[in-house]
Write a protein that holds these residues in place. Structure first.
Motif, mmCIF file in Angstrom:
data_model
loop_
_atom_site.group_PDB
_atom_site.id
_atom_site.type_symbol
_atom_site.label_atom_id
_atom_site.label_comp_id
_atom_site.label_asym_id
_atom_site.label_seq_id
_atom_site.Cartn_x
_atom_site.Cartn_y
_atom_site.Cartn_z
ATOM 1 N N GLN A 1 -8.389 -3.155 0.548
ATOM 2 C CA GLN A 1 -7.361 -2.425 1.285
ATOM 3 C C GLN A 1 -7.700 -0.942 1.400
ATOM 4 O O GLN A 1 -7.504 -0.338 2.457
ATOM 5 C CB GLN A 1 -6.000 -2.611 0.618
ATOM 6 N N ASP B 1 -0.942 -12.677 -3.388
ATOM 7 C CA ASP B 1 0.291 -13.388 -3.732
ATOM 8 C C ASP B 1 0.007 -14.837 -4.081
ATOM 9 O O ASP B 1 0.617 -15.398 -5.008
ATOM 10 C CB ASP B 1 1.290 -13.329 -2.566
ATOM 11 N N GLU C 1 -4.937 -6.071 5.765
ATOM 12 C CA GLU C 1 -4.111 -5.778 4.593
ATOM 13 C C GLU C 1 -3.101 -6.890 4.326
ATOM 14 O O GLU C 1 -2.861 -7.253 3.173
ATOM 15 C CB GLU C 1 -3.401 -4.433 4.782
ATOM 16 N N ASP D 1 -2.931 -9.140 0.983
ATOM 17 C CA ASP D 1 -1.675 -9.294 0.242
ATOM 18 C C ASP D 1 -1.306 -10.762 0.084
ATOM 19 O O ASP D 1 -0.860 -11.186 -0.992
ATOM 20 C CB ASP D 1 -0.535 -8.546 0.951
#
Length: 149
Positions: free
Chosen positions: A60, A145, A137, A141
């Protein structure tokens, strides 16, 4: 149409070369382990999760930095295009003897059109860079997760 002797030989040689390249590439894939799974990596998945979290943050950060660089490059390119258009219009103006001649007016219109399109293209490209950065990004993510659950 019949192939002559030379063409038959070239066809045969080409076929053998293709078979050889295919076999060598198959051996290379097997040699590198592309078809085998690495079962030792499954021994301690917690270590991989920590590494993936840090790696996700690094991805990121790198994405944000590269997007900033790309946007500044796009802006610089648009500025250079606009500057070149203005310079060319001035050269045409200096080259013509009549003030307000057809060629001079056309050069100014063209310069204005080029500047406008450069701005539009730069804005579109910067938006695409932002969209790509956001997609990367979001993907990182989502992967983080998935591994954290």
């Amino acid at each position: 149409m019949k192939l002559n002797y030379l063409m038959k030989r070239l066809s045969t040689v080409g076929r053998w070369i293709a078979i050889t390249v295919f076999c060598v590439s198959a051996i290379a894939f097997i040699w590198q382990g592309a078809f085998f799974s690495n079962t030792t990596a499954m021994a301690d998945p917690a270590v991989n999760l920590i590494a993936s979290s840090d790696l996700g943050d690094q991805v990121q950060e790198k994405t944000s930095k590269d997007a900033g660089r790309a946007k500044s490059f796009i802006r610089d390119t648009a500025d250079k295009v606009e500057q070149t258009a203005k310079t060319n219009a001035k050269r045409v103006e200096q080259a013509t003897d009549d003030n307000g001649s057809f060629v001079e007016r056309k050069a100014k219109r063209d310069a204005a059109r080029i500047e406008k399109r450069a701005e539009e293209d730069a804005a579109r490209t910067q938006t695409a860079v932002d969209n790509t950065k956001n997609a990367v990004e979001r993907a990182v993510d989502n992967i983080k997760d998935a591994f954290s659950n």
